[in-house]
Design a protein around this motif. Structure first.
Motif, PDB file in Angstrom:
ATOM      1  N   PHE A 312       0.842  -1.400  -0.212  1.00 46.73           N
ATOM      2  CA  PHE A 312      -0.182  -0.339  -0.262  1.00 46.73           C
ATOM      3  C   PHE A 312       0.828   1.317   0.158  1.00 46.73           C
ATOM      4  N   ILE A 313       1.076   2.116  -0.367  1.00 48.41           N
ATOM      5  CA  ILE A 313       1.791   3.328  -1.422  1.00 48.41           C
ATOM      6  C   ILE A 313       0.730   4.459  -1.327  1.00 48.41           C
ATOM      7  N   ARG A 314       0.947   5.463  -0.554  1.00 49.14           N
ATOM      8  CA  ARG A 314       0.192   7.087  -0.382  1.00 49.14           C
ATOM      9  C   ARG A 314       0.433   7.417  -0.972  1.00 49.14           C
ATOM     10  N   PRO A 315       0.067   8.399  -1.532  1.00 45.42           N
ATOM     11  CA  PRO A 315       0.612   9.969  -2.624  1.00 45.42           C
ATOM     12  C   PRO A 315       1.342  10.755  -2.068  1.00 45.42           C
ATOM     13  N   THR A 316       2.543  10.770  -1.632  1.00 45.04           N
ATOM     14  CA  THR A 316       3.828  11.530  -1.242  1.00 45.04           C
ATOM     15  C   THR A 316       5.279  11.965  -1.467  1.00 45.04           C
ATOM     16  N   LEU A 317       5.735  13.063  -1.734  1.00 43.25           N
ATOM     17  CA  LEU A 317       6.480  13.187  -1.959  1.00 43.25           C
ATOM     18  C   LEU A 317       8.646  11.834  -1.867  1.00 43.25           C
ATOM     19  N   PRO A 318       7.750  11.159  -0.694  1.00 42.57           N
ATOM     20  CA  PRO A 318       8.875   9.824  -0.809  1.00 42.57           C
ATOM     21  C   PRO A 318       8.530   9.624  -1.192  1.00 42.57           C
ATOM     22  N   SER A 319       7.673   8.947  -1.255  1.00 42.53           N
ATOM     23  CA  SER A 319       6.323   7.472  -2.028  1.00 42.53           C
ATOM     24  C   SER A 319       6.401   8.206  -3.837  1.00 42.53           C
ATOM     25  N   LEU A 320       6.743   8.961  -4.020  1.00 42.16           N
ATOM     26  CA  LEU A 320       7.040   9.447  -5.294  1.00 42.16           C
ATOM     27  C   LEU A 320       8.022   8.948  -5.949  1.00 42.16           C
ATOM     28  N   GLU A 321       9.602   9.967  -4.545  1.00 45.26           N
ATOM     29  CA  GLU A 321      10.263   9.474  -5.104  1.00 45.26           C
ATOM     30  C   GLU A 321      11.050   7.942  -5.159  1.00 45.26           C
ATOM     31  N   LEU A 322      10.584   6.778  -4.529  1.00 46.99           N
ATOM     32  CA  LEU A 322      10.902   5.731  -4.335  1.00 46.99           C
ATOM     33  C   LEU A 322      10.346   5.197  -5.799  1.00 46.99           C
ATOM     34  N   LEU A 323       9.776   5.997  -6.167  1.00 47.13           N
ATOM     35  CA  LEU A 323       9.408   4.806  -7.847  1.00 47.13           C
ATOM     36  C   LEU A 323       9.770   5.081  -8.510  1.00 47.13           C
ATOM     37  N   ASP A 324       9.959   6.672  -8.605  1.00 50.93           N
ATOM     38  CA  ASP A 324      11.014   7.239  -9.365  1.00 50.93           C
ATOM     39  C   ASP A 324      12.255   6.904  -9.569  1.00 50.93           C
ATOM     40  N   ARG A 325      13.481   6.159  -8.331  1.00 53.76           N
ATOM     41  CA  ARG A 325      14.311   5.609  -8.084  1.00 53.76           C
ATOM     42  C   ARG A 325      14.326   4.180  -8.806  1.00 53.76           C
ATOM     43  N   VAL A 326      13.573   3.675  -8.187  1.00 56.53           N
ATOM     44  CA  VAL A 326      12.674   2.300  -8.828  1.00 56.53           C
ATOM     45  C   VAL A 326      12.335   2.601 -10.620  1.00 56.53           C
ATOM     46  N   ALA A 327      11.722   3.151 -10.940  1.00 53.77           N
ATOM     47  CA  ALA A 327      12.395   2.850 -12.326  1.00 53.77           C
ATOM     48  C   ALA A 327      12.967   3.321 -13.267  1.00 53.77           C
ATOM     49  N   ALA A 328      14.183   4.196 -12.336  1.00 58.74           N
ATOM     50  CA  ALA A 328      15.445   3.914 -13.458  1.00 58.74           C
ATOM     51  C   ALA A 328      16.490   3.145 -13.069  1.00 58.74           C
ATOM     52  N   ARG A 329      16.710   2.506 -11.804  1.00 58.10           N
ATOM     53  CA  ARG A 329      17.689   2.279 -11.631  1.00 58.10           C
ATOM     54  C   ARG A 329      17.399   0.587 -12.981  1.00 58.10           C
ATOM     55  N   LEU A 330      15.780  -0.150 -13.424  1.00 60.22           N
ATOM     56  CA  LEU A 330      14.905  -1.261 -13.570  1.00 60.22           C
ATOM     57  C   LEU A 330      15.746  -0.188 -15.070  1.00 60.22           C
ATOM     58  N   SER A 331      15.143   0.478 -15.510  1.00 62.76           N
ATOM     59  CA  SER A 331      15.322   0.829 -17.109  1.00 62.76           C
ATOM     60  C   SER A 331      16.581   1.220 -17.998  1.00 62.76           C
ATOM     61  N   GLN A 332      17.694   1.121 -17.010  1.00 56.92           N
ATOM     62  CA  GLN A 332      19.368   1.601 -16.875  1.00 56.92           C
ATOM     63  C   GLN A 332      19.787  -0.700 -16.696  1.00 56.92           C
ATOM     64  N   GLU A 333      19.306  -0.652 -15.407  1.00 58.04           N
ATOM     65  CA  GLU A 333      20.674  -2.234 -14.917  1.00 58.04           C
ATOM     66  C   GLU A 333      19.650  -3.525 -15.301  1.00 58.04           C
ATOM     67  N   LYS A 334      20.379  -4.909 -15.257  1.00 56.61           N
ATOM     68  CA  LYS A 334      18.828  -5.992 -15.580  1.00 56.61           C
ATOM     69  C   LYS A 334      19.303  -7.106 -14.003  1.00 56.61           C
ATOM     70  N   ALA A 335      18.057  -6.279 -13.082  1.00 59.38           N
ATOM     71  CA  ALA A 335      17.816  -6.354 -12.181  1.00 59.38           C
ATOM     72  C   ALA A 335      16.467  -6.593 -11.688  1.00 59.38           C
ATOM     73  N   TRP A 336      16.066  -7.702 -10.599  1.00 55.51           N
ATOM     74  CA  TRP A 336      15.366  -7.917  -9.762  1.00 55.51           C
ATOM     75  C   TRP A 336      13.962  -7.188  -9.652  1.00 55.51           C
ATOM     76  N   ASP A 337      13.364  -6.647  -9.910  1.00 59.63           N
ATOM     77  CA  ASP A 337      12.275  -5.359  -9.156  1.00 59.63           C
ATOM     78  C   ASP A 337      12.385  -5.465  -8.211  1.00 59.63           C
TER      79      ASP A 337
END
Length: 427
Positions: A312-337
Motif C-alpha cells: 500500500f503506497i500513499r501519494p507522498t513525495l517520498p513515495s513518488l521518489e521511491l517509484l522514480d528511483r526504482v523505475a530509473a534503475r530498472l531501465s538501466q540495470e538488469k535487476a530484479w524489481d
C-alpha cells in the motif's frame, strides 16, 4: 260516582308508576351483577373479531388468497433487500469513519511537527513525524484516468493490478475473490486488448493506457518479472492524481477486505517475505569471526525483504521518489524489481548517496500471508488453520493457479484437505 272513578284511576296510575320503578330497579341490579349480559360468549372480543376476519378470509376466493400471499412474500423480500443494503452501508460508513479518524490523527501530528518550533516534552512523550503529507492532486497528468478513478476509488483508495493475456486464468480467480468479498474499489490495468475485452465481459473495472511505444512490447509479451517492473512506471500517475494504491499481483486470493486492516501511517505498508516473527519483523543476527579473538562477534540487523507484489503506497513525495528511483534503475540495470525496491527503501544515506527518507510499516504476516507461511506452517497447525487471512499471495511457488484454486477451496468452500497434497516447496 265521579269520586269513585277518580280514586280507581289514580290507583291504576300508582300501580303503573310502581311497576316502572320496580323495572328500573331490577334493570340496575342486573346491570351491576351481569355487566356482560346473561348470555355472555366465552370468547373475548378480540378473538371474536379474529374469528370474523377468519370467516372473511375463508369466504374469499383462492385467487385473492394467492395474490395476498404473493404480496406478503414480495414485502418480505423487499424488507430483506433493504436490510442487506443497510448493513452494507453501515460497513462502508464504519470504514469511512475509521479512515477519517486516521487522517485526522495524522493531520494533527503533521501540524505539530511541521508548525512552529517547540520545546521537547517530558521523557517518553516525544513522537517524531511518521505520516508525510500527501501531494496536491494534478489531474492534468492524465484526465482520462482521473475521471475513471473518481468512479472507482473509495476515499481516494483502490486496489490496482497489471495484467496481460498470459495470466488470464489467475486474473479470473483474482477478481472473483475480490467480488466475493464485496470489494468495489479495484481496477485492472490491461496491458493488451484481449485482457481489456476479458475484463469488460466480466463487469470488471478496467483501464487501458494510451499507446506508449517504450513500454507496450513489455506489457503485451512480458513475463511476471517484466510486468512487475513496469508497474513502478505506471503507478506514478495514480499517485500524482492524489490516490493511495494497494498494488497487487494477480497471484493473490482475497478473503477479507484489506482496507479494513491498513494503518495508513506510513508512506509504504508492505507484506513481508518472512515466514516467522523474526524474519518478518527483524532480528539481531550475530556474525561470528573467530579470527578476531575478543571482537569475534559482530551484531547485524536483519529483516527479510518486503514483497513488491503487494504493498500500500500513499501519494507522498517520498513515495513518488521511491517509484522514480526504482523505475530509473530498472531501465538501466538488469535487476530484479523486488531487490531494487527493497534496496531503495532500506539502504541508508552514505558518502556519495542520499538515502530515501520514506516511512514504512510491515504488514501482519498471518493476515497478509505469503505461500511459504501457509504451506510450511499454517496448514500443519490446528490452531493456525482456524485463522482467516486477509489475502494469500502465492509468491513462493511456481504452480500458482493450482494453489490459488486450493486456497479458495480451503478457506471459502471449507474443504479441509484441499491443501494437503501440495509439497512445502516447489518440485
Amino acid at each position: 260516582m265521579a269520586g269513585r272513578k277518580d280514586k280507581s284511576h289514580s290507583a291504576r296510575v300508582s300501580r303503573v308508576v310502581i311497576a316502572i320503578a320496580i323495572g328500573v330497579l331490577l334493570g340496575c341490579l342486573f346491570a351491576f351483577f351481569y355487566p356482560h349480559g346473561l348470555l355472555r360468549s366465552d370468547l373475548p372480543l378480540q378473538n371474536r373479531r379474529l374469528g370474523k376476519s377468519e370467516l372473511q378470509v375463508q369466504s374469499s376466493s383462492p385467487c385473492e388468497s394467492s395474490d395476498r400471499f404473493k404480496n406478503l412474500k414480495a414485502d418480505v423480500v423487499s424488507i430483506l433487500g433493504k436490510n442487506s443494503v443497510l448493513e452494507k452501508r453501515i460497513k462502508d460508513l464504519t470504514r469511512e469513519l475509521k479512515i477519517v479518524e486516521q487522517l485526522k490523527d495524522h493531520a494533527q501530528k503533521q501540524y505539530l511537527a511541521l508548525g512552529e518550533n517547540h520545546k521537547a516534552g517530558p521523557f517518553d512523550s516525544v513522537k517524531g513525524l511518521r505520516t508525510n503529507p500527501t501531494v496536491i492532486p494534478d489531474e492534468s497528468v492524465n484526465p482520462r484516468l482521473a475521471k475513471l478513478l473518481e468512479k472507482v476509488a473509495i476515499q481516494k483508495e483502490l486496489i490496482v493490478t497489471l495484467a496481460n493475456s498470459n495470466v488470464k486464468s489467475m486474473l479470473e480467480i483474482w477478481f472473483t475473490s475480490i467480488q466475493n468479498v464485496g470489494i468495489h474499489n479495484y481496477l485492472v490495468v490491461a496491458l493488451d486488448d484481449q485482457t481489456e475485452e476479458f475484463c469488460i465481459s466480466h463487469d470488471v473495472p478496467v483501464y487501458k493506457r494510451d499507446p506508449d511505444t517504450s513500454i507496450d512490447s513489455v506489457g503485451k509479451q512480458g513475463g511476471n518479472h517484466q510486468v512487475s517492473a513496469l508497474k513502478f512506471h505506471i503507478l506514478r500517475e495514480f499517485l500524482q492524481l492524489g490516490y493511495s494504491v494497494l498494488l497487487s499481483d494477480v497471484d493473490i486470493v482475497y478473503l477479507q477486505n484489506p482496507f479494513d486492516h491498513l494503518y495508513r501511517d506510513s508512506d509504504v505498508e508492505s507484506m513481508s517475505d518472512g515466514h516467522n516473527n523474526i524474519t518478518a519483523y527483524g532480528y539481531n543476527d550475530v556474525f561470528d569471526e573467530p579470527a578476531m579473538g575478543w571482537a569475534r562477534y559482530a551484531h547485524t540487523m536483519r529483516i527479510w525483504v518486503y514483497n513488491s507484489g503487494f504493498f500500500f503506497i500513499r501519494p507522498t513525495l517520498p513515495s513518488l521518489e521511491l517509484l522514480d528511483r526504482v523505475a530509473a534503475r530498472l531501465s538501466q540495470e538488469k535487476a530484479w524489481d523486488q531487490a531494487v525496491f527493497n534496496e531503495e527503501l532500506f539502504y541508508p544515506s552514505r558518502p556519495g548517496r542520499d538515502g530515501l527518507h520514506a516511512s514504512k510499516r510491515t504488514m501482519d504476516m498471518y493476515l497478509f500471508m505469503n505461500s511459504k507461511v501457509l504451506f510450511k506452517t499454517v496448514r500443519k497447525n490446528l490452531n493456525l488453520r482456524q485463522l482467516k487471512p486477509v489475502i494469500v499471495h502465492i509468491n513462493y511457488h511456481p504452480d500458482k493457479y493450482a494453489r490459488m484454486k486450493a486456497v479458495v477451496e480451503f478457506y471459502v468452500d471449507g474443504m479441509q484437505n484441499a491443501l494437503d497434497h501440495f509439497p512445502d516447496g516447489s518440485e
